[in-house]
Design a protein around this motif. Structure first.
Motif, PDB file in Angstrom:
ATOM      1  N   ASN A 125      -1.818  -8.727  39.727  1.00 42.42           N
ATOM      2  CA  ASN A 125      -1.994  -8.549  38.223  1.00 42.42           C
ATOM      3  C   ASN A 125      -1.928  -6.982  37.631  1.00 42.42           C
ATOM      4  O   ASN A 125      -2.661  -6.482  37.047  1.00 42.42           O
ATOM      5  N   GLU A 150     -14.207  -8.811  37.177  1.00 43.71           N
ATOM      6  CA  GLU A 150     -13.028  -8.647  36.284  1.00 43.71           C
ATOM      7  C   GLU A 150     -13.373  -8.171  34.645  1.00 43.71           C
ATOM      8  O   GLU A 150     -14.517  -8.767  34.104  1.00 43.71           O
ATOM      9  N   CYS A 151     -12.777  -7.364  34.292  1.00 42.66           N
ATOM     10  CA  CYS A 151     -12.955  -6.792  32.929  1.00 42.66           C
ATOM     11  C   CYS A 151     -12.112  -6.521  32.133  1.00 42.66           C
ATOM     12  O   CYS A 151     -10.683  -6.449  32.636  1.00 42.66           O
ATOM     13  N   LYS A 152     -12.021  -6.022  30.648  1.00 46.67           N
ATOM     14  CA  LYS A 152     -10.813  -5.605  29.635  1.00 46.67           C
ATOM     15  C   LYS A 152     -10.050  -4.495  30.093  1.00 46.67           C
ATOM     16  O   LYS A 152      -9.061  -4.305  29.946  1.00 46.67           O
ATOM     17  N   ASP A 153     -10.755  -3.609  30.910  1.00 46.51           N
ATOM     18  CA  ASP A 153     -10.176  -2.306  31.447  1.00 46.51           C
ATOM     19  C   ASP A 153      -9.419  -2.596  32.765  1.00 46.51           C
ATOM     20  O   ASP A 153      -8.664  -1.575  33.224  1.00 46.51           O
ATOM     21  N   GLU A 154      -9.388  -3.762  33.279  1.00 45.68           N
ATOM     22  CA  GLU A 154      -8.552  -3.972  34.533  1.00 45.68           C
ATOM     23  C   GLU A 154      -7.082  -3.762  34.454  1.00 45.68           C
ATOM     24  O   GLU A 154      -6.530  -4.234  33.567  1.00 45.68           O
ATOM     25  N   GLY A 157      -6.014  -6.464  40.052  1.00 45.36           N
ATOM     26  CA  GLY A 157      -7.171  -7.158  40.666  1.00 45.36           C
ATOM     27  C   GLY A 157      -7.043  -7.372  42.172  1.00 45.36           C
ATOM     28  O   GLY A 157      -5.934  -7.189  42.705  1.00 45.36           O
ATOM     29  N   LYS A 163     -12.998 -12.874  42.522  1.00 41.20           N
ATOM     30  CA  LYS A 163     -12.057 -11.939  42.126  1.00 41.20           C
ATOM     31  C   LYS A 163     -12.569 -10.694  41.354  1.00 41.20           C
ATOM     32  O   LYS A 163     -13.732 -10.966  40.730  1.00 41.20           O
ATOM     33  N   SER A 165     -11.949  -6.474  39.823  1.00 39.57           N
ATOM     34  CA  SER A 165     -11.145  -5.231  39.132  1.00 39.57           C
ATOM     35  C   SER A 165     -11.131  -4.311  40.409  1.00 39.57           C
ATOM     36  O   SER A 165     -12.138  -3.752  40.519  1.00 39.57           O
ATOM     37  N   LEU A 168      -8.821   0.505  37.266  1.00 39.71           N
ATOM     38  CA  LEU A 168      -9.202   0.310  35.674  1.00 39.71           C
ATOM     39  C   LEU A 168      -8.488   1.321  34.898  1.00 39.71           C
ATOM     40  O   LEU A 168      -8.226   2.428  35.630  1.00 39.71           O
TER      41      LEU A 168
END
Length: 201
Positions: A125, A150-154, A157, A163, A165, A168
């Motif tokens: 990803n 896993e977060c939005k700044d990833e 992965g 799973k 991140s 970042l």
């Protein structure tokens, strides 16, 4: 001839900094080790390493005042391993408040996997210029007991029981859980990509 980009590796007593300095040199760049706030601010690129325990490392950052300096930097900054974790909001390790750059909580791996994870792991990803020229599923080298869910700044992965991140990005700040300086040609390329990033990237 060495590239003229001014690179500073933050030296606060919690990093495997010599191996990073050598990796940078192999790519044709020169890096200086510094804990001086003004020298760090003047750099074109900043590398923020970290090895060890989060609460101890954070105490060292606070002792030098670098906990106030790092979040205000405007040039590209790369956090490596514990450096990336310290750039997050909070870590379960030592119940440590981080620098709050990445909006993420650092957690310890559960009982279903061997801790620490030591060795090679696939990344996928992939997003961002940091991974230009890197194929999905390439391997990097990790040594860690804690991870960022896993977060939005990833921007990349990986998986180890869960799973997580593995890299970042937010604004001018980048973080990688793996050690690019120990990740063979893949890590070398990622480090090269960071050192060649445009300031406005």
């Amino acid at each position: 001839m060495a590239d003229k980009t001014k690179i500073v590796i933050i030296d606060y007593g919690a990093g495997n900094i010599q191996s990073i300095k050598f990796a940078v040199k192999r790519l044709g760049f020169e890096a200086v080790l510094s804990s001086d706030a003004e020298e760090i601010r003047q750099a074109d690129k900043v590398i923020f390493p970290g090895v060890g325990e989060a609460s101890s490392a954070m105490k060292m950052l606070k002792k030098t005042g670098l906990d106030q300096v790092i979040p205000t930097l405007k040039q590209p900054v790369l956090g490596i391993c514990l450096g990336m974790q310290l750039m997050c909001d909070h870590s379960e390790e030592g119940d440590t408040n981080g620098l709050g750059i990445f909006k993420a909580e650092v957690r310890r791996f559960g009982k279903g996997v061997k801790v620490p994870q030591i060795g090679w792991n696939k990344i996928d990803n992939l997003k961002s210029a940091l991974f230009e020229g890197i194929e999905e599923g390439e391997y990097v080298y990790l040594v860690h007991s804690y991870f960022v869910p896993e977060c939005k700044d990833e921007i990349a992965g990986s998986e180890y029981g869960v799973k997580f991140s593995v890299a970042l990005h937010r604004d001018n700040f980048y973080g990688v859980q793996f050690h690019p300086e120990k990740s063979s040609k893949t890590g070398e390329k990622i480090l090269w990509n960071f050192l060649k990033l445009e300031v406005r990237n």
